[in-house]
Design an enzyme around this catalytic site. Sequence first.
Site, PDB file in Angstrom:
ATOM      1  N   HIS A 195      37.593  37.512  36.926  1.00 57.88           N
ATOM      2  CA  HIS A 195      37.965  36.821  35.683  1.00 57.88           C
ATOM      3  C   HIS A 195      39.002  37.640  34.905  1.00 57.88           C
ATOM      4  O   HIS A 195      39.923  37.088  34.318  1.00 57.88           O
ATOM      5  CB  HIS A 195      36.731  36.585  34.819  1.00 57.88           C
ATOM      6  CG  HIS A 195      35.952  35.379  35.226  1.00 57.88           C
ATOM      7  ND1 HIS A 195      35.182  35.337  36.360  1.00 57.88           N
ATOM      8  CD2 HIS A 195      35.832  34.156  34.641  1.00 57.88           C
ATOM      9  CE1 HIS A 195      34.611  34.143  36.464  1.00 57.88           C
ATOM     10  NE2 HIS A 195      34.986  33.410  35.425  1.00 57.88           N
ATOM     11  N   HIS A 221      29.425  42.354  34.599  1.00 59.36           N
ATOM     12  CA  HIS A 221      30.231  43.491  35.057  1.00 59.36           C
ATOM     13  C   HIS A 221      29.979  44.732  34.227  1.00 59.36           C
ATOM     14  O   HIS A 221      29.550  44.640  33.076  1.00 59.36           O
ATOM     15  CB  HIS A 221      31.728  43.164  34.934  1.00 59.36           C
ATOM     16  CG  HIS A 221      32.209  42.144  35.905  1.00 59.36           C
ATOM     17  ND1 HIS A 221      32.531  42.444  37.203  1.00 59.36           N
ATOM     18  CD2 HIS A 221      32.423  40.824  35.765  1.00 59.36           C
ATOM     19  CE1 HIS A 221      32.929  41.353  37.825  1.00 59.36           C
ATOM     20  NE2 HIS A 221      32.863  40.354  36.975  1.00 59.36           N
TER      21      HIS A 221
HETATM   22  C1  RDZ Z   1      35.495  29.459  43.847  1.00 58.62           C
HETATM   23  C2  RDZ Z   1      36.762  29.942  43.279  1.00 58.62           C
HETATM   24  C3  RDZ Z   1      37.973  29.174  43.501  1.00 58.62           C
HETATM   25  C4  RDZ Z   1      36.829  31.076  42.566  1.00 58.62           C
HETATM   26  C5  RDZ Z   1      35.706  31.971  42.290  1.00 58.62           C
HETATM   27  C6  RDZ Z   1      35.964  32.585  40.967  1.00 58.62           C
HETATM   28  C7  RDZ Z   1      34.914  33.593  40.634  1.00 58.62           C
HETATM   29  C8  RDZ Z   1      33.551  33.143  40.438  1.00 58.62           C
HETATM   30  C9  RDZ Z   1      35.284  34.882  40.534  1.00 58.62           C
HETATM   31  C10 RDZ Z   1      34.340  35.973  40.195  1.00 58.62           C
HETATM   32  O1  RDZ Z   1      34.742  36.523  39.003  1.00 58.62           O
HETATM   33  P1  RDZ Z   1      34.110  37.860  38.493  1.00 58.62           P
HETATM   34  O2  RDZ Z   1      34.448  38.898  39.517  1.00 58.62           O
HETATM   35  O3  RDZ Z   1      34.763  38.118  37.182  1.00 58.62           O
HETATM   36  O4  RDZ Z   1      32.645  37.634  38.350  1.00 58.62           O
END
Ligand code: RDZ
Length: 340
Positions: free
Chosen positions: A207, A249
């Site tokens: 994110h 996180h």
């Molecule tokens: C399924 C798709 C297209 C993207 C996943 C995006 C996601 C859930 C990323 C994890 O983010 P963090 O590392 O910040 O938790």
Amino acid sequence: MPSPKAKNSSNRSGGGSPGLSGSTNGNGRYEFMSLNRTPPATLFQRQGSDQTAAARLRASESPTRRRGSGSSTSSNTGMPEEDCMRLNPSFIGIALSSLLAIDLWLSKRLGVCACEDSSWGSIRPLMKLIEISGHGIPWLVGTAYCLYKADSAAGQEIMFNLFMALILDLILVGIVKVVVRRRRPSHNHMDMFATFSVDRYSFPSGHATRSTMCARFLLAHLVLAAPLRVLVFLWSGLVGLSRVLLGRHNMTDVLFGFLMGYCQYNLVEMLWVSSLGMQGFLGLIQGSIMVRTVAVIGAGPSGLTSIKSCLEEGLEPTCFESSDDIGGLWKFKARPGTRD
Ligand SMILES: CC(C)=CCC/C(C)=C/COP(=O)(O)O
């Protein structure tokens, strides 16, 4: 079991060890001399545990003291360089461990929305809304929709590049997560929607990378009023902060995510696909290379002539966006196999 020190001292006092005997420097600093000499292989073969003990003893000595022992290079002994190799990681290791300990402690304290019962559990729904605003799916779907709807070449180019940037982000973050394999904080409740299997790992925050990269992208390519620019900037920071507050996180995941997202935007700029390149790329996907768009304003003869000439050239109409009976956008592609 005797301690390493005890073992070393027994070696020294015994005087029977080939590697250590006769190595006193006259100041009673027996071990410095002995450690700067290459111990015969037989010693390590015979005394496997003594090797560990000697290494521990060397590591426990400060670099200054050992520098004072007079050895400078390893060319004749082989030991000092080896010592440096051991000391530096231990120093960096201690610094890193301390940083990680602070990170874990602070992140746990800041995870105030990790569940409904947490101290700030009441704002968890708001944090989850911010989480969704930085999720990959809304961004990919939104960008694809804007790309489809864009009616200017410039708009299509920007949306196409944003789409590619989002894919690149998912790939790079996935790679780093798999390489680092850092587990998410223990206080995290894994109730995120639509995740990949690599998302069980937390370093770096996807994110945070996405929000930083997209914020830079939007600020660079959209003409926005000052308040909106500030809002984009704040949103990006808030997405990162919400990751820690939700307990998803640790701080370092998010900080590294910000840095990585910032650098990713530079990469996107370097790999920027122009309008022409984009047409070629889309043509490749469609199975044809050449795409021509004919805008027909009104049903006048000139528009009809353009369309007729495209058809005569063997181009195939792919879509028509009407503005009146015949006016609008006609898009043509080369019939497969007709392009030389
Ligand atoms: C399924 C798709 C297209 C993207 C996943 C995006 C996601 C859930 C990323 C994890 O983010 P963090 O590392 O910040 O938790």
